[in-house]
Design an enzyme around this catalytic site. Structure first.
Site, PDB file in Angstrom:
ATOM      1  N   ASP A  55       0.774  -1.255  -0.038  1.00  0.00           N
ATOM      2  CA  ASP A  55      -0.044   0.022   0.008  1.00  0.00           C
ATOM      3  C   ASP A  55       0.825   1.260   0.003  1.00  0.00           C
ATOM      4  OD1 ASP A  55       0.875  -0.166   2.481  1.00  0.00           O
ATOM      5  OD2 ASP A  55      -0.778  -0.180   3.621  1.00  0.00           O
ATOM      6  N   HIS A  56       2.264   1.192   0.325  1.00  0.00           N
ATOM      7  CA  HIS A  56       2.911   2.445   0.336  1.00  0.00           C
ATOM      8  C   HIS A  56       3.464   2.673  -1.057  1.00  0.00           C
ATOM      9  CE1 HIS A  56       2.583   2.149   4.542  1.00  0.00           C
ATOM     10  NE2 HIS A  56       3.504   3.114   5.103  1.00  0.00           N
TER      11      HIS A  56
ATOM     12  N   ASP B 100       4.028  -1.653  11.323  1.00  0.00           N
ATOM     13  CA  ASP B 100       3.588  -0.327  10.903  1.00  0.00           C
ATOM     14  C   ASP B 100       3.214   0.328  12.142  1.00  0.00           C
ATOM     15  OD1 ASP B 100       3.014   1.582   8.268  1.00  0.00           O
ATOM     16  OD2 ASP B 100       1.499   2.044  10.114  1.00  0.00           O
TER      17      ASP B 100
ATOM     18  N   ARG C 104      -0.321  12.331  10.599  1.00  0.00           N
ATOM     19  CA  ARG C 104       0.964  13.056  11.013  1.00  0.00           C
ATOM     20  C   ARG C 104       1.082  14.278  10.015  1.00  0.00           C
ATOM     21  NH1 ARG C 104       4.680   7.772  12.148  1.00  0.00           N
ATOM     22  NH2 ARG C 104       3.921   7.419  14.275  1.00  0.00           N
TER      23      ARG C 104
ATOM     24  N   SER D 194      14.996   8.015  14.263  1.00  0.00           N
ATOM     25  CA  SER D 194      14.045   7.250  13.961  1.00  0.00           C
ATOM     26  C   SER D 194      14.236   5.532  14.259  1.00  0.00           C
ATOM     27  CB  SER D 194      13.544   6.969  12.205  1.00  0.00           C
ATOM     28  OG  SER D 194      14.851   6.396  11.653  1.00  0.00           O
TER      29      SER D 194
ATOM     30  N   ARG E 199      14.848   3.040  12.168  1.00  0.00           N
ATOM     31  CA  ARG E 199      14.885   2.399  11.139  1.00  0.00           C
ATOM     32  C   ARG E 199      16.273   1.343  11.391  1.00  0.00           C
ATOM     33  NH1 ARG E 199      17.129   7.345   7.969  1.00  0.00           N
ATOM     34  NH2 ARG E 199      14.972   8.047   8.696  1.00  0.00           N
TER      35      ARG E 199
HETATM   36 FE1  SF4 Z   1      -0.262   4.559   5.278  1.00  0.00          FE
HETATM   37 FE2  SF4 Z   1       1.248   5.093   7.108  1.00  0.00          FE
HETATM   38 FE3  SF4 Z   1       0.017   7.032   6.122  1.00  0.00          FE
HETATM   39 FE4  SF4 Z   1      -1.372   5.030   7.223  1.00  0.00          FE
HETATM   40  S1  SF4 Z   1       0.073   6.749   8.271  1.00  0.00           S
HETATM   41  S2  SF4 Z   1      -1.949   5.775   5.503  1.00  0.00           S
HETATM   42  S3  SF4 Z   1      -0.146   3.346   6.678  1.00  0.00           S
HETATM   43  S4  SF4 Z   1       1.587   5.863   5.499  1.00  0.00           S
END
Ligand code: SF4
Length: 640
Positions: free
Chosen positions: A64-65, A119, A379, A534, A536
């Site tokens: 999805d990314h 995630d 975010r 982060s 990572r």
């Molecule tokens: Fe995708 Fe992360 Fe944005 Fe949710 S917060 S839509 S999982 S990139």
């Protein structure tokens, strides 16, 4: 003593530890999810464990990314994920099917189950009573291999909801109110458990929005009871059999209680560049808006987008305000299409994007320079939109849709009646056939790897004595961005450790990689707070690939320290910080690794015979992991 929901689920899944806040508990994990940006490495790590079929009840690999292809690397990742899922017994969700959290809520999440995902917004599934947590890729790989997931036993905060949402206020405003009160640091080490008479009035999409954005509080997770609303939602998804009632005991105890009166809430908005910079929408009246983006795993449900269509129907956005809409799943898209709700969106001037993360990670739809973008996402960090000086505001879908028509922030008192609260139709279309379910026996499945997919190498054990030079000396406050810069060119190499390792410290010292290759092994000398930033994993994996045996520093950031341990690099602390000045680039060191004990002090010996005392804050288990050459080796040897 009565039990809260969190305690009930943890107790049922406890494999080690005591349920005392702050103490480590090991949990059996029922379900996992991965997405393509972090999941490709998680699956490479899973392959390296060498376990065969996944040992969870269910593991799903979502794409999805990175769905906007700009070369072969992303599609190669997707093909790898499809084939490795088939071989390993996991479900695969192809690009365009939807966003992992929305899809998981609709199709797979279960009340009372434990779920970890690679995630941070995995807690979305807490909207139907899953104990769902975001985790590192290696933790998810280990959970798929049947290993427990270790967390500090959280404190449980009861969020008592009273009253009912009225007017334009939505579930998004509940979590924005909590962020306003508690800030982005307010949830660390805590689970937010929702309770009280207001719960019954909230739909599952509202609940999932709230638990999704609990991640912004820094919380371990957030959870709603599983009640009649949950049962009806699951029944409409064709999954009534997955329902079970899950409520706290009447006399349940909590570590803290917060009360929110839903009736008193009004539309809120988080201002740049933090989700806790919350104010009332009306306080921004008059500010021009350049872009509105509706979607993401936070607010892309059927009810969000049906309301959006109702608000926009028969009207148009001003030409200077772009409107982007990305539905959370093809199920949402199908329901909108069936009810004729796509047309009003298009006629209002919206660009309809595919069902994916899209603009949330700057994947298309970046705002103009210094542009004001109102988004329904979770975010709004600086630069995340893809425009470094973009000004991102976070609001509900209903607020965002209404503001899109005005082209500027306006007072909700002028908006007229709010759209009706939406419930799911009786016959929700299924998209189950779009998932690729694994064959019973995956042994004949070939895992397909393009040139960008490189299997994880075997890491050797820690030698008893390390003879190596200091091949990098850095200052205080080195971040994981210093260790491995971000950026599309580098991010596309996440499934290729040899290639991504070429960028280790590339913006700090261009010669570092060359020196590591010349010597084959080396030591990094650092100052205070080494590895902040982060989580990572590649910031530890890359140095490990290059042959870094130890980092010797004044102090270490917590998550990077854990990653160094996981990948078999010794994190050593200078007993006397002033000894930092006694070692330089090229200093020869002898490290008596076999003499290191948890918390003990040993003397390093420099090339000219001087001794440098170093200590550590490692546990016995962590030291064993490093001695085994990292967590993957330790699991294979049964040491973790
Ligand atoms: Fe995708 Fe992360 Fe944005 Fe949710 S917060 S839509 S999982 S990139």
């Amino acid at each position: 003593m009565g039990k809260n929901i969190t305690r009930k689920i943890i107790e049922k899944h406890l494999v080690s530890g005591e349920m005392v806040p702050g103490r480590e508990v090991g949990l059996r994990i029922d379900q996992t999810l991965t997405q393509d940006a972090t999941g490709t490495m998680a699956w490479l790590q899973y392959e390296a464990i060498g376990i065969g079929r996944v040992r969870t009840d269910l593991s799903v690999s979502y794409v999805d990314h990175n769905t906007l292809q700009m070369g072969f690397r992303n599609p190669d990742d997707h093909r790898f994920l499809r084939t490795v899922a088939a071989k390993s017994g996991a479900v695969f969700s192809p690009a365009g099917t939807g966003i992992c959290h929305q899809l998981h809520l609709e199709n797979f999440a279960k009340p009372g189950a434990t779920l970890i995902g690679s995630d941070s917004h995995t807690p979305t599934a807490g909207g139907i009573g899953s104990m769902a947590m975001g985790a590192g890729g290696l933790s998810v790989a280990l959970a798929m291999a049947g290993e427990p997931y270790f967390i500090p036993m959280p404190q449980v905060v009861k969020v008592e909801l009273t009253g009912e949402l009225t007017g334009w206020a939505q579930g998004k405003d509940v979590i924005l109110e909590l962020l306003r009160r508690l800030t982005v640091k307010g949830g660390v080490g805590k689970v937010f458990e929702y309770a009280g008479p207001g719960v019954a009035s909230l739909s599952v999409p509202d609940r999932a929005t709230i638990t999704n954005m609990g991640a912004e509080l820094g919380a371990t997770t957030s959870i709603f009871p599983s009640d009649e609303t949950t049962r009806l939602f699951l029944a409409k998804m064709g999954r009534e059999g997955d329902w079970m009632e899950l409520i706290a005991d009447a006399d349940a105890e909590y570590d803290d209680v917060i009360t929110i009166d839903l009736t008193a809430l009004e539309p809120l908005v988080a201002q740049p560049h933090m989700p806790d910079q919350v104010c009332k929408v009306k306080e921004l009246a008059g500010k021009k808006i350049d872009q509105v983006a509706i979607g993401s795993c936070t607010n892309s449900s059927y009810s969000d987008l049906k309301n959006t269509a109702q608000i926009l129907s028969g009207k148009m956005t001003p030409p200077e305000t772009d409107l982007l809409i990305s539905p959370g799943s093809k199920q949402v898209m199908k329901m909108l299409a069936r009810e004729g709700l796509i047309e009003p969106l298009l006629d209002a001037g919206a660009r309809l994007l595919e069902c994916s993360c899209g603009p949330c990670i700057g994947m298309g739809g970046s705002p103009i320079s210094a542009g004001v973008s109102v988004r329904t996402f979770n975010r709004n960090f600086e630069g995340r939109s893809g425009t470094q000086d973009g000004q991102v505001y976070l609001a509900s879908a209903q607020t965002a849709a209404r503001l899109a028509l005005d082209g500027e922030f306006t007072d909700p008192a002028t908006w007229g009646p709010a759209p009706e609260r939406v419930s799911l139709p009786e016959d929700v279309p299924s998209i189950r056939d779009l998932f690729v379910f694994p064959p019973e026996d995956g042994s004949s499945v070939e895992v397909l790897r393009g040139p960008n997919i490189v299997a994880l190498e075997d890491f050797d054990k820690l030698p008893g004595t390390i003879e190596a030079k200091v091949l990098l000396k850095v200052e205080d406050n080195i971040t994981t961005d210093h260790i491995l810069p971000a950026g599309a060119q580098i991010t596309a190499l996440r499934s290729n450790i040899p290639a991504i390792s070429e960028y280790i410290f590339s913006r700090v010292d261009e010669g570092f990689v060359g020196r590591m290759k010349e010597h084959g092994k080396g030591v990094i000398l650092g100052g205070e707070n080494y590895g902040q930033g982060s989580s990572r994993e590649h910031a530890a994996l890359g140095p490990r690939h290059l042959g870094v045996k130890a980092v010797i520093v004044k102090s270490l950031a917590r998550i990077h320290r854990a990653n160094l341990v996981n990948f078999g690099i010794l994190p050593l602390l200078l007993a006397n910080p002033e000894d930092y000045d006694r070692m330089e680039l090229g200093t020869d060191l002898t490290i008596p690794a076999s003499e290191i004990t948890p918390g003990g002090t040993v003397n390093l010996v420099t090339g000219d015979g001087a001794t440098v005392p170093v200590t550590n804050d490692l546990t016995k288990k962590e030291l064993e992991i490093i001695q085994a050459g990292g967590l993957l080796n330790a699991v294979r040897e049964g040491k973790s």
